[in-house]
Design a protein around this motif. Structure first.
Motif, PDB file in Angstrom:
ATOM      1  N   VAL A  16      40.828  -8.551  51.086  1.00  0.00           N
ATOM      2  CA  VAL A  16      39.373  -8.650  50.938  1.00  0.00           C
ATOM      3  C   VAL A  16      38.894 -10.045  51.355  1.00  0.00           C
ATOM      4  N   ILE A  17      39.572 -11.100  50.908  1.00  0.00           N
ATOM      5  CA  ILE A  17      39.113 -12.459  51.257  1.00  0.00           C
ATOM      6  C   ILE A  17      39.237 -12.692  52.750  1.00  0.00           C
ATOM      7  N   ALA A  18      40.274 -12.145  53.394  1.00  0.00           N
ATOM      8  CA  ALA A  18      40.425 -12.292  54.848  1.00  0.00           C
ATOM      9  C   ALA A  18      39.280 -11.593  55.578  1.00  0.00           C
ATOM     10  N   LEU A  19      38.921 -10.397  55.141  1.00  0.00           N
ATOM     11  CA  LEU A  19      37.803  -9.667  55.764  1.00  0.00           C
ATOM     12  C   LEU A  19      36.483 -10.404  55.543  1.00  0.00           C
ATOM     13  N   MET A  20      36.305 -10.970  54.361  1.00  0.00           N
ATOM     14  CA  MET A  20      35.079 -11.721  54.076  1.00  0.00           C
ATOM     15  C   MET A  20      34.969 -12.929  55.013  1.00  0.00           C
ATOM     16  N   LYS A  21      36.070 -13.650  55.192  1.00  0.00           N
ATOM     17  CA  LYS A  21      36.056 -14.817  56.077  1.00  0.00           C
ATOM     18  C   LYS A  21      35.790 -14.385  57.517  1.00  0.00           C
ATOM     19  N   GLU A  22      36.409 -13.285  57.920  1.00  0.00           N
ATOM     20  CA  GLU A  22      36.226 -12.750  59.277  1.00  0.00           C
ATOM     21  C   GLU A  22      34.766 -12.415  59.548  1.00  0.00           C
ATOM     22  N   LYS A  23      34.058 -11.961  58.508  1.00  0.00           N
ATOM     23  CA  LYS A  23      32.662 -11.556  58.669  1.00  0.00           C
ATOM     24  C   LYS A  23      31.682 -12.669  58.288  1.00  0.00           C
ATOM     25  N   GLY A  24      32.197 -13.891  58.087  1.00  0.00           N
ATOM     26  CA  GLY A  24      31.324 -15.027  57.799  1.00  0.00           C
ATOM     27  C   GLY A  24      30.719 -15.037  56.416  1.00  0.00           C
ATOM     28  N   MET A  25      31.351 -14.369  55.480  1.00  0.00           N
ATOM     29  CA  MET A  25      30.828 -14.301  54.113  1.00  0.00           C
ATOM     30  C   MET A  25      31.387 -15.454  53.275  1.00  0.00           C
ATOM     31  N   ASN A  26      31.215 -16.659  53.769  1.00  0.00           N
ATOM     32  CA  ASN A  26      31.801 -17.832  53.125  1.00  0.00           C
ATOM     33  C   ASN A  26      31.053 -18.262  51.874  1.00  0.00           C
ATOM     34  N   ASP A  27      29.838 -17.760  51.685  1.00  0.00           N
ATOM     35  CA  ASP A  27      29.061 -18.135  50.510  1.00  0.00           C
ATOM     36  C   ASP A  27      28.916 -16.973  49.531  1.00  0.00           C
ATOM     37  N   VAL A  28      29.882 -16.049  49.581  1.00  0.00           N
ATOM     38  CA  VAL A  28      29.909 -14.925  48.644  1.00  0.00           C
ATOM     39  C   VAL A  28      31.148 -15.090  47.762  1.00  0.00           C
ATOM     40  N   LEU A  29      30.960 -14.995  46.471  1.00  0.00           N
ATOM     41  CA  LEU A  29      32.047 -15.131  45.509  1.00  0.00           C
ATOM     42  C   LEU A  29      32.895 -13.866  45.490  1.00  0.00           C
ATOM     43  N   LEU A  30      34.213 -14.034  45.528  1.00  0.00           N
ATOM     44  CA  LEU A  30      35.142 -12.932  45.265  1.00  0.00           C
ATOM     45  C   LEU A  30      35.815 -13.244  43.943  1.00  0.00           C
ATOM     46  N   THR A  31      35.556 -12.412  42.971  1.00  0.00           N
ATOM     47  CA  THR A  31      36.111 -12.577  41.631  1.00  0.00           C
ATOM     48  C   THR A  31      36.647 -11.225  41.187  1.00  0.00           C
ATOM     49  N   GLY A  32      37.173 -11.166  40.003  1.00  0.00           N
ATOM     50  CA  GLY A  32      37.678  -9.886  39.531  1.00  0.00           C
ATOM     51  C   GLY A  32      38.404 -10.024  38.221  1.00  0.00           C
ATOM     52  N   GLY A  33      39.085  -8.937  37.908  1.00  0.00           N
ATOM     53  CA  GLY A  33      39.819  -8.935  36.659  1.00  0.00           C
ATOM     54  C   GLY A  33      40.823  -7.822  36.614  1.00  0.00           C
ATOM     55  N   GLY A  34      41.662  -7.926  35.605  1.00  0.00           N
ATOM     56  CA  GLY A  34      42.723  -6.952  35.414  1.00  0.00           C
ATOM     57  C   GLY A  34      43.954  -7.654  34.889  1.00  0.00           C
ATOM     58  N   ILE A  35      45.065  -6.988  35.038  1.00  0.00           N
ATOM     59  CA  ILE A  35      46.324  -7.547  34.557  1.00  0.00           C
ATOM     60  C   ILE A  35      46.970  -8.278  35.724  1.00  0.00           C
ATOM     61  N   ILE A  36      46.767  -9.607  35.748  1.00  0.00           N
ATOM     62  CA  ILE A  36      47.216 -10.448  36.855  1.00  0.00           C
ATOM     63  C   ILE A  36      47.957 -11.654  36.259  1.00  0.00           C
ATOM     64  N   PRO A  37      49.253 -11.775  36.520  1.00  0.00           N
ATOM     65  CA  PRO A  37      50.010 -12.912  35.976  1.00  0.00           C
ATOM     66  C   PRO A  37      49.441 -14.251  36.447  1.00  0.00           C
TER      67      PRO A  37
END
Length: 135
Positions: free
Chosen positions: A75-96
């Motif tokens: 997702v972050i690679a696609l966001m960068k590819e599309k110039g979405m550098n000022d959009v936050l990617l956040t999330g949650g779940g069971i992540i060590p």
């Protein structure tokens, strides 16, 4: 800010557990945000394209399947590819914690564990948007 913060909440992959995502979506709405919930079984491409179409300030991915080290980097690679550098990617779940650190180094924002107070998530998104987006 002239408009409410816009957030897209997504479930990527085969993870069919969406109760947490729906709770987050409702709590962000209650906090005054506009929320777009994509539903289950989205691909990274679908999420990023929907975020572009909806002109969101943040993308939140709920992931419980263990595929976080595949999903977030894609997702972050696609966001960068599309110039979405000022959009936050956040999330949650069971992540060590080691994986959280590696994902943050890639540019992913804060990742929240189950049980995090929803107000903390809403405040984090609002503060990030206020600091990083030009309204």
């Amino acid at each position: 800010m002239n408009r409410p913060v816009r957030v897209l909440i997504a479930k990527v992959g085969l993870d069919g557990h969406d109760r947490g995502a729906k709770i987050i979506a409702a709590s962000l709405r209650d906090a005054g945000m506009e929320v777009i919930y994509t539903g289950l079984r989205q691909t990274a491409d679908m999420v990023v394209n929907a975020a572009l179409q909806e002109d969101v300030d943040a993308i939140g991915i709920s992931i419980l399947s263990g595929a976080h080290m595949t999903v977030f980097p894609k997702v972050i690679a696609l966001m960068k590819e599309k110039g979405m550098n000022d959009v936050l990617l956040t999330g949650g779940g069971i992540i060590p914690e080691d994986d959280r650190k590696a994902l943050r180094e890639l540019g992913v924002g804060e990742l929240f564990a189950p049980g995090t107070p929803t107000a903390d998530i809403a405040n984090y998104i609002k503060e990030w948007v206020k600091t990083h987006r030009n309204f």
